[in-house]
Scaffold this motif. Structure first.
Motif, short mmCIF file in Angstrom:
data_model
loop_
_atom_site.label_atom_id
_atom_site.label_comp_id
_atom_site.label_asym_id
_atom_site.label_seq_id
_atom_site.Cartn_x
_atom_site.Cartn_y
_atom_site.Cartn_z
N PRO A 16 0.80 -1.23 0.00
CA PRO A 16 0.00 0.00 0.00
C PRO A 16 0.83 1.28 0.00
O PRO A 16 0.48 2.25 -0.65
N SER A 17 1.95 1.29 0.72
CA SER A 17 2.76 2.51 0.76
C SER A 17 3.37 2.80 -0.61
O SER A 17 3.47 3.96 -1.01
N GLU A 18 3.73 1.76 -1.37
CA GLU A 18 4.26 1.97 -2.72
C GLU A 18 3.17 2.49 -3.65
O GLU A 18 3.41 3.38 -4.47
N ARG A 19 1.98 1.94 -3.53
CA ARG A 19 0.89 2.40 -4.39
C ARG A 19 0.54 3.85 -4.06
O ARG A 19 0.27 4.65 -4.94
N LEU A 20 0.56 4.21 -2.78
CA LEU A 20 0.28 5.59 -2.38
C LEU A 20 1.34 6.54 -2.92
O LEU A 20 1.02 7.65 -3.35
N GLN A 21 2.59 6.12 -2.90
CA GLN A 21 3.65 6.95 -3.48
C GLN A 21 3.36 7.23 -4.95
O GLN A 21 3.53 8.35 -5.42
N ARG A 69 -9.52 6.17 -7.60
CA ARG A 69 -8.40 5.31 -7.98
C ARG A 69 -7.85 4.50 -6.80
O ARG A 69 -7.05 3.58 -7.00
N LEU A 70 -8.27 4.82 -5.58
CA LEU A 70 -7.81 4.05 -4.42
C LEU A 70 -8.45 2.66 -4.45
O LEU A 70 -9.66 2.53 -4.63
N THR A 71 -7.65 1.65 -4.24
CA THR A 71 -8.19 0.30 -4.09
C THR A 71 -8.68 0.16 -2.66
O THR A 71 -8.28 0.93 -1.77
N PRO A 72 -9.54 -0.81 -2.39
CA PRO A 72 -10.01 -0.99 -1.00
C PRO A 72 -8.85 -1.21 -0.02
O PRO A 72 -8.87 -0.69 1.09
N LYS A 73 -7.85 -1.96 -0.44
CA LYS A 73 -6.70 -2.24 0.43
C LYS A 73 -5.96 -0.95 0.80
O LYS A 73 -5.62 -0.74 1.96
N VAL A 74 -5.75 -0.07 -0.16
CA VAL A 74 -5.04 1.18 0.10
C VAL A 74 -5.89 2.11 0.96
O VAL A 74 -5.38 2.76 1.87
N ALA A 75 -7.19 2.16 0.71
CA ALA A 75 -8.07 3.00 1.52
C ALA A 75 -8.07 2.52 2.97
O ALA A 75 -8.00 3.32 3.90
#
Length: 85
Positions: A16-21, A69-75
């Motif tokens: 998740p931290s990589e996707r947020l970056q 664009r946020l996936t459930p996991k990232v949210a």
């Protein structure tokens, strides 16, 4: 890293931290969520008057509506980060 489309179809397997970056274009050296994502999360929850500690599911829904664009996991990752602050 897994594409956003593949994440939506097959489930998000990226960190998740990589996707947020990638989503927030913030490649700071801090661990966890980038500062820009944390600030954005706090603003969205404050504007909608949602307490992440009391209503984590409502917080996830609010974040995903604010940024589709946020996936459930990232949210969920962002909500957990907000709950710890």
């Amino acid at each position: 890293m897994q594409s956003e489309l593949a994440a939506r179809i097959f489930g998000d397997r990226a960190d998740p931290s990589e996707r947020l970056q990638q989503l927030f274009d913030d490649y700071s050296t801090t661990m966890g969520a980038p500062p820009s994502a944390r600030e954005w999360t706090a603003k969205v929850l404050r504007d909608r008057k949602i307490d992440a500690k009391l209503d984590p599911e409502d917080a996830v829904v609010a974040l995903r509506r604010a940024y589709p664009r946020l996936t459930p996991k990232v949210a969920r990752y962002l909500v957990e980060d907000a709950r710890q602050r």
